[in-house]
Design a protein around this motif. Structure first.
Motif, PDB file in Angstrom:
ATOM      1  N   GLY A  19       0.896  -1.076  -0.551  1.00  0.00           N
ATOM      2  CA  GLY A  19      -0.226  -0.178   0.008  1.00  0.00           C
ATOM      3  C   GLY A  19       0.795   1.376  -0.139  1.00  0.00           C
ATOM      4  O   GLY A  19       2.257   0.932   0.326  1.00  0.00           O
ATOM      5  N   LEU A  20       0.087   2.814   0.092  1.00  0.00           N
ATOM      6  CA  LEU A  20       1.037   3.981   0.407  1.00  0.00           C
ATOM      7  C   LEU A  20       0.689   4.339   1.306  1.00  0.00           C
ATOM      8  O   LEU A  20       0.130   4.293   2.997  1.00  0.00           O
ATOM      9  CB  LEU A  20       0.056   4.749  -0.695  1.00  0.00           C
ATOM     10  N   LYS A  63      -8.823   6.107   3.916  1.00  0.00           N
ATOM     11  CA  LYS A  63      -9.924   5.600   4.130  1.00  0.00           C
ATOM     12  C   LYS A  63     -10.020   5.787   2.453  1.00  0.00           C
ATOM     13  O   LYS A  63      -9.813   4.725   1.685  1.00  0.00           O
ATOM     14  CB  LYS A  63     -11.822   6.300   4.663  1.00  0.00           C
ATOM     15  N   GLU A  64     -10.202   7.490   1.480  1.00  0.00           N
ATOM     16  CA  GLU A  64      -9.481   7.131   0.632  1.00  0.00           C
ATOM     17  C   GLU A  64      -8.789   6.919  -0.277  1.00  0.00           C
ATOM     18  O   GLU A  64      -8.987   5.655  -1.841  1.00  0.00           O
ATOM     19  CB  GLU A  64     -10.387   8.484   0.262  1.00  0.00           C
ATOM     20  N   LEU A  65      -8.178   7.151  -0.232  1.00  0.00           N
ATOM     21  CA  LEU A  65      -6.156   6.620  -0.767  1.00  0.00           C
ATOM     22  C   LEU A  65      -6.212   5.055  -0.467  1.00  0.00           C
ATOM     23  O   LEU A  65      -4.830   4.505  -0.778  1.00  0.00           O
ATOM     24  CB  LEU A  65      -5.612   7.585  -0.609  1.00  0.00           C
ATOM     25  N   ASN A  66      -6.697   4.854   1.284  1.00  0.00           N
ATOM     26  CA  ASN A  66      -6.125   3.809   1.402  1.00  0.00           C
ATOM     27  C   ASN A  66      -4.909   3.529   2.394  1.00  0.00           C
ATOM     28  O   ASN A  66      -4.317   2.810   2.406  1.00  0.00           O
ATOM     29  CB  ASN A  66      -5.992   2.532   0.521  1.00  0.00           C
ATOM     30  N   TYR A  67      -4.006   4.187   2.945  1.00  0.00           N
ATOM     31  CA  TYR A  67      -3.010   5.202   3.307  1.00  0.00           C
ATOM     32  C   TYR A  67      -3.035   3.359   4.337  1.00  0.00           C
ATOM     33  O   TYR A  67      -3.788   3.414   5.167  1.00  0.00           O
ATOM     34  CB  TYR A  67      -2.686   5.991   3.517  1.00  0.00           C
ATOM     35  N   ILE A  94       1.121   4.425  21.014  1.00  0.00           N
ATOM     36  CA  ILE A  94       1.567   4.231  19.146  1.00  0.00           C
ATOM     37  C   ILE A  94       2.634   3.264  19.176  1.00  0.00           C
ATOM     38  O   ILE A  94       3.355   3.207  19.936  1.00  0.00           O
ATOM     39  CB  ILE A  94       1.401   5.601  18.573  1.00  0.00           C
ATOM     40  N   ASN A  95       2.877   2.079  18.092  1.00  0.00           N
ATOM     41  CA  ASN A  95       3.556   1.585  18.396  1.00  0.00           C
ATOM     42  C   ASN A  95       4.198   1.568  16.989  1.00  0.00           C
ATOM     43  O   ASN A  95       3.998   2.370  16.146  1.00  0.00           O
ATOM     44  CB  ASN A  95       2.862  -0.187  17.683  1.00  0.00           C
ATOM     45  N   ILE A  96       5.606   1.782  17.303  1.00  0.00           N
ATOM     46  CA  ILE A  96       7.177   1.691  16.265  1.00  0.00           C
ATOM     47  C   ILE A  96       7.063   0.500  15.871  1.00  0.00           C
ATOM     48  O   ILE A  96       7.971  -0.484  16.319  1.00  0.00           O
ATOM     49  CB  ILE A  96       7.662   2.383  16.558  1.00  0.00           C
ATOM     50  N   ASP A  97       6.544  -0.440  14.212  1.00  0.00           N
ATOM     51  CA  ASP A  97       6.661  -1.202  13.819  1.00  0.00           C
ATOM     52  C   ASP A  97       8.152  -1.389  13.483  1.00  0.00           C
ATOM     53  O   ASP A  97       8.894  -2.448  13.329  1.00  0.00           O
ATOM     54  CB  ASP A  97       5.561  -1.522  12.804  1.00  0.00           C
ATOM     55  N   TRP A  98       8.624   0.282  12.128  1.00  0.00           N
ATOM     56  CA  TRP A  98       9.798   0.337  11.828  1.00  0.00           C
ATOM     57  C   TRP A  98      10.700   1.570  12.136  1.00  0.00           C
ATOM     58  O   TRP A  98      10.060   2.489  12.799  1.00  0.00           O
ATOM     59  CB  TRP A  98      10.121  -0.632  10.134  1.00  0.00           C
ATOM     60  N   LEU A  99      11.642   1.117  12.270  1.00  0.00           N
ATOM     61  CA  LEU A  99      12.729   2.172  12.453  1.00  0.00           C
ATOM     62  C   LEU A  99      13.922   2.493  11.637  1.00  0.00           C
ATOM     63  O   LEU A  99      14.709   1.554  11.149  1.00  0.00           O
ATOM     64  CB  LEU A  99      13.696   1.936  13.936  1.00  0.00           C
ATOM     65  N   ASP A 109      -5.959   0.369  10.400  1.00  0.00           N
ATOM     66  CA  ASP A 109      -4.426   0.007  10.561  1.00  0.00           C
ATOM     67  C   ASP A 109      -3.572   0.480  10.033  1.00  0.00           C
ATOM     68  O   ASP A 109      -3.352   0.280   8.636  1.00  0.00           O
ATOM     69  CB  ASP A 109      -4.580  -1.353  10.868  1.00  0.00           C
ATOM     70  N   ILE A 110      -2.674   0.426  10.703  1.00  0.00           N
ATOM     71  CA  ILE A 110      -1.540   1.442   9.937  1.00  0.00           C
ATOM     72  C   ILE A 110       0.129   0.744  10.877  1.00  0.00           C
ATOM     73  O   ILE A 110       0.250   0.238  11.775  1.00  0.00           O
ATOM     74  CB  ILE A 110      -1.390   2.572  10.222  1.00  0.00           C
ATOM     75  N   LYS A 111       0.797   0.980   9.766  1.00  0.00           N
ATOM     76  CA  LYS A 111       2.217   0.650  10.136  1.00  0.00           C
ATOM     77  C   LYS A 111       2.920   2.045   9.739  1.00  0.00           C
ATOM     78  O   LYS A 111       2.735   2.611   8.828  1.00  0.00           O
ATOM     79  CB  LYS A 111       2.841   0.076   8.739  1.00  0.00           C
TER      80      LYS A 111
END
Length: 416
Positions: free
Chosen positions: A47-48, A77-81, A169-174, A120-122
């Motif tokens: 995704g974006l 929602k609209e751009l599915n970020y 707020i989880n930090i998934d990647w550094l 949900d986001i990364k």
């Protein structure tokens, strides 16, 4: 059979407009063919996303709560970020240089919590510069990380992750350093490959718990050699990050895909230089974006993140006067914002959500056509025409054919 298509044609005032097109039997058409092979898929497209810079939050807070929520829905929602890049400390896209991340923490968390209510986001946390006390030149601009500060700076990064996690707020990647080969006139810190490896594997990685690492976060012109020199097999290393600014370098991405098939390829930054907003003039920038994403997908790209999510009408604020464009800009006259052509072009990719990249082949006489196909429970075919001329296209899937035309400087998405 009728399928839906979505058209963005700025010159004819179509903004992701829904239309319909007929599927015919394959009439042995041989010209202007785009073959789609849904049974053959490649990497997963995740995704974006975009960056929550200080300039973005500053501009967001100029909007009413209602408009702010509307904008976040337009993106997530609209751009599915699905991704948010969070600068740690200031960047050139900050109202002013800031040595510590704590000034942005509360504001960022409030916005991220609103985003999490939508989807949900990364998250990707990235520093542009360590605090001055850790650097060889006692400045946020240029210089290097002092070797005697490696351990303390690793602790500093881990504390930043913990501070976000404490606020749910989880930090998934550094990403340990934005553009590590660059010494800029804004926030930056230069590393050699050897020093960066030493810092990552001997100091930083052992301290991380759940957060994974994505490496490099710089341009693609020597991507394979730089990643090969930087990479060590480590359970904390998840992916490779890179930027747009020196060109596509597709072959470099191919080498990564062939030699490191388990490494995610994530484009973490792209933007175009500032010019006054005129929708038809900004179409060329939107085309740059879509070409970069489509080309990347054909060579292993898993995700794409735009730079600032919201800038002013003048492409800022930027405390080093390095203004640029963004997909959405503030309306200079009222409590509102403008979705630029870049936004609508991104929507043709964002519509798909997570999907598999599908094998295609197409007629190669005109390089002005970009095409990608993606598959999940639906099949999406995106075609971009960068020329000024209307072109005939014939999209073939097995024994079925769509005969259509695509106007110059426009995009069509077909959804099956």
């Amino acid at each position: 059979m009728i399928v839906k298509k979505y058209v963005t044609d700025i010159f004819n005032k179509k903004y992701y407009a829904e239309e319909k097109v007929k599927i015919e039997e394959n009439l042995k058409e041989e010209n202007n063919i785009i073959n789609i092979h849904p049974e053959k898929t490649y990497q997963k497209w995740l995704g974006l996303g975009g960056a929550l810079t200080n300039s973005t939050t500053y501009n967001l807070n100029k909007l009413s709560d209602e408009k702010k929520d509307e904008l976040l829905n337009d993106y997530f929602k609209e751009l599915n970020y699905k991704f948010v890049r969070i600068p740690l400390g200031s960047t050139d896209f900050s109202v002013s240089p800031e040595e510590d991340y704590s000034n942005d923490l509360e504001t960022n968390v409030k916005i991220l919590q609103k985003i999490k209510e939508i989807t949900d986001i990364k998250t990707i946390l990235t520093p542009w510069s360590p605090p001055k006390r850790f650097k060889t030149n006692n400045s946020l601009y240029g210089g290097a990380l002092k070797k005697e500060s490696y351990n303390d700076y690793a602790d500093y990064l881990v504390k930043a992750i913990s501070d976000y996690e404490f606020m749910n707020i989880n930090i998934d990647w550094l990403s340990p350093q934005n553009e590590p080969f660059a010494s800029q006139i804004w926030e930056s810190c230069k590393f050699s490959i050897e020093d960066l490896k030493d810092f990552i594997y001997n100091y930083l990685a052992p301290k991380l718990k759940n957060t994974k690492l994505i490496l490099w976060d710089h341009n693609k012109d020597n991507l394979y050699n730089n990643f090969k020199a930087l990479y060590e097999k480590n359970s904390k290393v998840k992916g490779l990050a890179f930027h747009w600014y020196t060109g596509s370098f597709s072959e470099e991405m191919d080498l990564i895909r062939e030699n490191y098939p388990d490494i995610l390829q994530i484009e973490t930054e792209m933007c175009c230089g500032f010019s006054r907003y005129k929708p038809k003039k900004w179409v060329i920038d939107a085309e740059y974006y879509l070409t970069e994403i489509i080309n990347g997908m054909h060579h292993g790209l898993n995700a794409f993140l735009d730079w600032n999510m919201l800038l002013s009408y003048l492409g800022g604020p930027n405390h080093r006067f390095n203004n640029c464009k963004s997909a959405v800009i503030l309306n200079k006259r009222k409590n509102d914002y403008i979705k630029t052509p870049i936004y609508y072009y991104l929507k043709h990719i964002g519509q798909t959500g997570e999907a598999k990249v599908v094998a295609i082949s197409k007629f190669a006489r005109d390089c002005s056509l970009d095409t990608i196909a993606l598959k999940n429970e639906k099949l999406y075919v995106v075609v971009q025409n960068k020329s000024k001329h209307c072109q005939k296209i014939n999209i073939r899937i097995g024994n079925e054919l769509i005969k259509d035309k695509i106007n110059g400087h426009s995009v069509i998405s077909y959804v099956f």
